[in-house]
Design a protein around this motif. Structure first.
Motif, mmCIF file in Angstrom:
data_model
loop_
_atom_site.group_PDB
_atom_site.id
_atom_site.type_symbol
_atom_site.label_atom_id
_atom_site.label_comp_id
_atom_site.label_asym_id
_atom_site.label_seq_id
_atom_site.Cartn_x
_atom_site.Cartn_y
_atom_site.Cartn_z
ATOM 1 N N UNK A 145 0.774 -1.231 0.000
ATOM 2 C CA UNK A 145 0.000 0.000 0.000
ATOM 3 C C UNK A 145 0.805 1.280 0.000
ATOM 4 N N UNK A 146 1.718 1.437 0.976
ATOM 5 C CA UNK A 146 2.498 2.676 1.046
ATOM 6 C C UNK A 146 3.419 2.832 -0.161
ATOM 7 N N UNK A 147 3.968 1.724 -0.627
ATOM 8 C CA UNK A 147 4.820 1.777 -1.815
ATOM 9 C C UNK A 147 4.013 2.255 -3.022
ATOM 10 N N UNK A 148 2.806 1.758 -3.159
ATOM 11 C CA UNK A 148 1.932 2.170 -4.262
ATOM 12 C C UNK A 148 1.553 3.648 -4.145
ATOM 13 N N UNK A 149 1.239 4.099 -2.940
ATOM 14 C CA UNK A 149 0.914 5.516 -2.744
ATOM 15 C C UNK A 149 2.095 6.388 -3.180
ATOM 16 N N UNK A 150 3.313 5.984 -2.827
ATOM 17 C CA UNK A 150 4.502 6.736 -3.243
ATOM 18 C C UNK A 150 4.636 6.786 -4.763
ATOM 19 N N UNK A 151 4.245 5.724 -5.444
ATOM 20 C CA UNK A 151 4.331 5.700 -6.907
ATOM 21 C C UNK A 151 3.280 6.593 -7.570
ATOM 22 N N UNK A 152 2.117 6.722 -6.948
ATOM 23 C CA UNK A 152 0.997 7.435 -7.574
ATOM 24 C C UNK A 152 0.926 8.916 -7.227
ATOM 25 N N UNK A 153 1.531 9.316 -6.125
ATOM 26 C CA UNK A 153 1.448 10.709 -5.673
ATOM 27 C C UNK A 153 2.785 11.410 -5.908
ATOM 28 N N UNK A 154 2.752 12.734 -5.861
ATOM 29 C CA UNK A 154 3.979 13.522 -6.041
ATOM 30 C C UNK A 154 4.765 13.652 -4.739
ATOM 31 N N UNK A 155 4.074 13.731 -3.630
ATOM 32 C CA UNK A 155 4.719 13.887 -2.326
ATOM 33 C C UNK A 155 3.916 13.091 -1.302
ATOM 34 N N UNK A 156 4.594 12.321 -0.474
ATOM 35 C CA UNK A 156 3.928 11.489 0.534
ATOM 36 C C UNK A 156 4.606 11.724 1.878
ATOM 37 N N UNK A 157 3.781 11.818 2.911
ATOM 38 C CA UNK A 157 4.303 11.949 4.264
ATOM 39 C C UNK A 157 3.552 10.973 5.159
ATOM 40 N N UNK A 158 4.288 10.207 5.948
ATOM 41 C CA UNK A 158 3.709 9.251 6.884
ATOM 42 C C UNK A 158 4.209 9.640 8.277
ATOM 43 N N UNK A 159 3.263 9.936 9.173
ATOM 44 C CA UNK A 159 3.623 10.388 10.513
ATOM 45 C C UNK A 159 2.789 9.676 11.558
ATOM 46 N N UNK A 160 3.324 9.641 12.748
ATOM 47 C CA UNK A 160 2.562 9.239 13.924
ATOM 48 C C UNK A 160 2.123 10.516 14.630
ATOM 49 N N UNK A 161 0.992 10.442 15.324
ATOM 50 C CA UNK A 161 0.492 11.602 16.064
ATOM 51 C C UNK A 161 0.925 11.473 17.516
ATOM 52 N N UNK A 162 1.952 12.202 17.907
ATOM 53 C CA UNK A 162 2.444 12.099 19.284
ATOM 54 C C UNK A 162 1.365 12.508 20.291
ATOM 55 N N UNK A 163 1.243 11.715 21.333
ATOM 56 C CA UNK A 163 0.313 12.026 22.402
ATOM 57 C C UNK A 163 -1.126 11.649 22.132
ATOM 58 N N UNK A 164 -1.510 11.525 20.870
ATOM 59 C CA UNK A 164 -2.902 11.192 20.537
ATOM 60 C C UNK A 164 -3.018 9.792 19.968
ATOM 61 N N UNK A 165 -1.927 9.229 19.532
ATOM 62 C CA UNK A 165 -1.965 7.898 18.942
ATOM 63 C C UNK A 165 -2.462 7.943 17.505
ATOM 64 N N UNK A 166 -2.124 6.940 16.786
ATOM 65 C CA UNK A 166 -2.580 6.837 15.412
ATOM 66 C C UNK A 166 -1.542 7.283 14.410
ATOM 67 N N UNK A 172 -0.451 11.337 4.482
ATOM 68 C CA UNK A 172 -0.897 12.453 3.646
ATOM 69 C C UNK A 172 -0.099 12.437 2.353
ATOM 70 N N UNK A 173 -0.768 12.804 1.288
ATOM 71 C CA UNK A 173 -0.108 12.816 -0.020
ATOM 72 C C UNK A 173 -0.754 13.869 -0.897
ATOM 73 N N UNK A 174 0.007 14.335 -1.866
ATOM 74 C CA UNK A 174 -0.540 15.325 -2.787
ATOM 75 C C UNK A 174 -0.059 15.050 -4.201
ATOM 76 N N UNK A 175 -0.761 15.684 -5.118
ATOM 77 C CA UNK A 175 -0.459 15.509 -6.537
ATOM 78 C C UNK A 175 -0.848 16.781 -7.269
ATOM 79 N N UNK A 176 0.002 17.172 -8.204
ATOM 80 C CA UNK A 176 -0.312 18.317 -9.058
ATOM 81 C C UNK A 176 -1.442 17.903 -9.993
#
Length: 151
Positions: free
Chosen positions: A110-131, A135-139
């Protein structure tokens, strides 16, 4: 013109096509090129599937819990964010997840595919809130005479 929407969805498999159809419908109405719409809808489906499968806390059952999808079409870019309340990505796993899965694996692409399809990808954990937050974007490219085309 800008368009944005946010969905609060149950962690159920049926929520994935719902989010995908809403994104495709929004992009079609706005006049986004169908190939761009397709790429983003597949990436969104992968991010939602990850949230459904992995996005619950330790105290939630497989079908309970929720996740959030937010999409922004602003000017020449679409940005999508999928946030869940699960354990997040282990530090090593977030980097390892970008390596292709073995040929005989049933998941892990999944994440590898998202990187191939989008222009910019960011994967983060939410400190203190969990989860996790993917996020990804494309021109965007627009169809001729698109009603909401960026000027």
């Amino acid at each position: 013109m800008s368009i944005w929407w946010s969905l609060h969805l149950r962690r159920e498999a049926a929520s994935v096509p719902l989010a995908r159809r809403l994104l495709i419908g929004t992009m079609e109405t706005a006049g986004v090129d169908p190939d761009i719409s397709y790429d983003l809808s597949v990436a969104l489906s992968e991010a939602c599937a990850n949230a459904v499968e992995h996005g619950g806390g330790a105290s939630t059952s497989e079908s309970s819990g929720a996740y959030r999808v937010t999409a922004y079409l602003d000017g020449e870019k679409c940005r999508i964010e999928v946030a869940d309340s699960g354990p997040g990505f282990p530090v090593l796993r977030s980097h390892a997840a970008l390596r292709p899965a073995p040929d005989d694996a049933e998941n892990g692409r999944g994440l590898c595919l998202i990187h191939e399809l989008a222009d910019h990808v960011q994967v983060d954990n939410r400190p203190g809130r969990g989860g996790a937050v993917v996020s990804f974007d494309k021109i965007l490219k627009w169809t001729k005479d698109a009603p909401l085309m960026a000027v």
